[in-house]
Design an enzyme around this catalytic site. Sequence first.
Site, PDB file in Angstrom:
ATOM      1  N   TYR A  72      60.750 113.790  66.303  1.00 49.82           N
ATOM      2  CA  TYR A  72      61.710 114.435  67.745  1.00 49.82           C
ATOM      3  C   TYR A  72      61.311 115.814  67.833  1.00 49.82           C
ATOM      4  O   TYR A  72      61.796 116.622  68.829  1.00 49.82           O
ATOM      5  CB  TYR A  72      63.212 114.593  67.237  1.00 49.82           C
ATOM      6  CG  TYR A  72      63.648 112.917  66.885  1.00 49.82           C
ATOM      7  CD1 TYR A  72      62.778 111.701  67.120  1.00 49.82           C
ATOM      8  CD2 TYR A  72      65.026 112.699  66.471  1.00 49.82           C
ATOM      9  CE1 TYR A  72      63.444 110.561  67.064  1.00 49.82           C
ATOM     10  CE2 TYR A  72      65.321 111.594  66.222  1.00 49.82           C
ATOM     11  CZ  TYR A  72      64.717 110.474  66.502  1.00 49.82           C
ATOM     12  OH  TYR A  72      64.963 109.231  66.105  1.00 49.82           O
ATOM     13  N   HIS A 105      60.082 105.903  59.087  1.00 52.68           N
ATOM     14  CA  HIS A 105      60.572 105.659  60.785  1.00 52.68           C
ATOM     15  C   HIS A 105      60.252 104.266  61.246  1.00 52.68           C
ATOM     16  O   HIS A 105      61.193 103.631  61.745  1.00 52.68           O
ATOM     17  CB  HIS A 105      59.982 106.718  61.489  1.00 52.68           C
ATOM     18  CG  HIS A 105      60.766 107.287  62.900  1.00 52.68           C
ATOM     19  ND1 HIS A 105      60.855 108.276  63.330  1.00 52.68           N
ATOM     20  CD2 HIS A 105      61.515 106.417  63.584  1.00 52.68           C
ATOM     21  CE1 HIS A 105      61.542 108.226  64.534  1.00 52.68           C
ATOM     22  NE2 HIS A 105      62.048 107.070  64.671  1.00 52.68           N
TER      23      HIS A 105
HETATM   24  N1  LIG Z   1      65.021 104.833  63.954  1.00 49.42           N
HETATM   25  C1  LIG Z   1      64.591 104.867  65.290  1.00 49.42           C
HETATM   26  O1  LIG Z   1      63.366 104.206  65.395  1.00 49.42           O
HETATM   27  C2  LIG Z   1      65.377 105.350  66.403  1.00 49.42           C
HETATM   28  C3  LIG Z   1      65.202 104.757  67.713  1.00 49.42           C
HETATM   29  C4  LIG Z   1      66.023 105.383  68.724  1.00 49.42           C
HETATM   30  C5  LIG Z   1      66.953 106.193  68.445  1.00 49.42           C
HETATM   31  N2  LIG Z   1      67.269 106.879  67.119  1.00 49.42           N
HETATM   32  C6  LIG Z   1      68.427 107.593  66.718  1.00 49.42           C
HETATM   33  O2  LIG Z   1      69.479 107.218  67.349  1.00 49.42           O
HETATM   34  C7  LIG Z   1      69.982 108.216  68.289  1.00 49.42           C
HETATM   35  C8  LIG Z   1      70.932 107.622  69.498  1.00 49.42           C
HETATM   36  O3  LIG Z   1      70.096 106.802  70.073  1.00 49.42           O
HETATM   37  P1  LIG Z   1      69.780 107.114  71.660  1.00 49.42           P
HETATM   38  O4  LIG Z   1      69.436 108.384  72.062  1.00 49.42           O
HETATM   39  O5  LIG Z   1      68.637 106.014  72.114  1.00 49.42           O
HETATM   40  O6  LIG Z   1      70.858 106.248  72.608  1.00 49.42           O
HETATM   41  P2  LIG Z   1      72.623 106.167  72.635  1.00 49.42           P
HETATM   42  O7  LIG Z   1      73.096 107.148  71.607  1.00 49.42           O
HETATM   43  O8  LIG Z   1      72.734 104.724  72.779  1.00 49.42           O
HETATM   44  O9  LIG Z   1      72.825 106.714  73.998  1.00 49.42           O
HETATM   45  C9  LIG Z   1      72.591 107.998  74.126  1.00 49.42           C
HETATM   46  C10 LIG Z   1      72.625 108.324  75.936  1.00 49.42           C
HETATM   47  O10 LIG Z   1      74.240 108.122  76.157  1.00 49.42           O
HETATM   48  C11 LIG Z   1      74.862 109.299  76.668  1.00 49.42           C
HETATM   49  N3  LIG Z   1      76.160 109.106  76.196  1.00 49.42           N
HETATM   50  C12 LIG Z   1      76.523 109.542  74.952  1.00 49.42           C
HETATM   51  N4  LIG Z   1      77.761 109.538  74.748  1.00 49.42           N
HETATM   52  C13 LIG Z   1      78.279 109.024  75.909  1.00 49.42           C
HETATM   53  C14 LIG Z   1      79.502 109.033  76.439  1.00 49.42           C
HETATM   54  N5  LIG Z   1      80.466 109.176  75.557  1.00 49.42           N
HETATM   55  N6  LIG Z   1      79.791 108.381  77.456  1.00 49.42           N
HETATM   56  C15 LIG Z   1      78.699 108.270  78.441  1.00 49.42           C
HETATM   57  N7  LIG Z   1      77.655 108.566  78.101  1.00 49.42           N
HETATM   58  C16 LIG Z   1      77.423 108.861  76.730  1.00 49.42           C
HETATM   59  C17 LIG Z   1      73.829 110.369  76.309  1.00 49.42           C
HETATM   60  O11 LIG Z   1      73.946 111.198  77.428  1.00 49.42           O
HETATM   61  P3  LIG Z   1      74.188 112.676  77.178  1.00 49.42           P
HETATM   62  O12 LIG Z   1      73.019 113.208  76.354  1.00 49.42           O
HETATM   63  O13 LIG Z   1      74.139 113.326  78.295  1.00 49.42           O
HETATM   64  O14 LIG Z   1      75.512 113.256  76.353  1.00 49.42           O
HETATM   65  C18 LIG Z   1      72.563 109.591  76.294  1.00 49.42           C
HETATM   66  O15 LIG Z   1      72.019 109.555  77.724  1.00 49.42           O
HETATM   67  C19 LIG Z   1      68.878 108.993  68.643  1.00 49.42           C
HETATM   68  O16 LIG Z   1      69.007 110.338  69.194  1.00 49.42           O
HETATM   69  C20 LIG Z   1      68.189 109.029  67.527  1.00 49.42           C
HETATM   70  O17 LIG Z   1      68.613 109.977  66.589  1.00 49.42           O
HETATM   71  C21 LIG Z   1      66.489 106.357  66.214  1.00 49.42           C
END
Ligand SMILES: NC(=O)c1ccc[n+]([C@@H]2O[C@H](COP(=O)([O-])OP(=O)(O)OC[C@H]3O[C@@H](n4cnc5c(N)ncnc54)[C@H](OP(=O)(O)O)[C@@H]3O)[C@@H](O)[C@H]2O)c1
Length: 267
Positions: free
Chosen positions: A43, A101
Amino acid sequence: MPTDALPPIGLGTYSDDDREQWRDNVATALEEGYRHFDTAQDYDNETYIGEGIADAAVDREEVYLATKLAPGNLAYEDALETAAASRDRLGVDTIDLLYVHWPADSYDPDETLRALDELCDEGVVRHVGLSNFTPELLDEARDYLDAPVAAHQVECHPLLQQDELRAYAREHDHWLVAYSPLAQGEVFDVPAVREVAEKHDATPATVSLAWLLSKDNVAVVPKASGREHMRQNIAARDLELDDEDVARIDDIEREHRVFDPAFGPWN
Ligand SMILES: NC(=O)c1ccc[n+]([C@@H]2O[C@H](COP(=O)([O-])OP(=O)(O)OC[C@H]3O[C@@H](n4cnc5c(N)ncnc54)[C@H](OP(=O)(O)O)[C@@H]3O)[C@@H](O)[C@H]2O)c1
């Protein structure tokens, strides 16, 4: 519940733009009550996460910091060296949770997991995590590791419910940490989620996270970059869904996977 005291709601911190925003985002999240941060070498923001924590009026001991070894850093020496570099970038003595990861690229169960055991013995890392594993790969990793697996992080939300991996987490007493727990917004228009949200006068985001948190051994790391989203998401801790609400979401049949690279071990 698993013995590791991982706070069940953490802040996801992946974004492909403006890494520096995470210094302020972490400070805002700490004000809103978050005590668990999920980052990764890939990241490219560990320094800013560390600065946000150092800036805050919250003791380091109260914060749970998780990061992940990048797929290219999984050979024995690379894992040891880059984990120490992550620790330094985060500005802490010990990383609370270090994940593999992806079981891909330079992943080699003997080399990678020997390095993780050594990192635990040396105190660089407190707990071992795995991410994006299958049950077969989890079995194999547990055979190699001396340290217990504290957490398995996979995509999980109402459109990808991961029944088998949740059962595995319960059976082996580790956390299933749900990534992309909002399916990056895809869950917001699902009728069952909307109906439960209306019933509780809550947002679909809060309801999706509350549904995940209603499951044994499940933690969540939604990404949010502003105070309002952070607030709605952490409110899931206080939203009690009843059995009917949970069943309504359990019964969703549509499936959607956000992250599906060709190297994903399920492919
Ligand atoms: N281990 C892995 O391979 C892996 C893969 C993917 C992700 N991850 C981890 O999981 C975390 C989360 O996953 P993600 O970022 O893919 O997706 P997510 O958490 O499902 O969704 C994030 C999106 O939703 C929006 N959002 C958040 N809260 C909201 C709310 N209350 N109402 C409306 N929209 C909202 C955010 O916008 P804003 O930013 O504008 O708030 C962003 O666009 C990552 O940041 C990372 O730490 C790990």
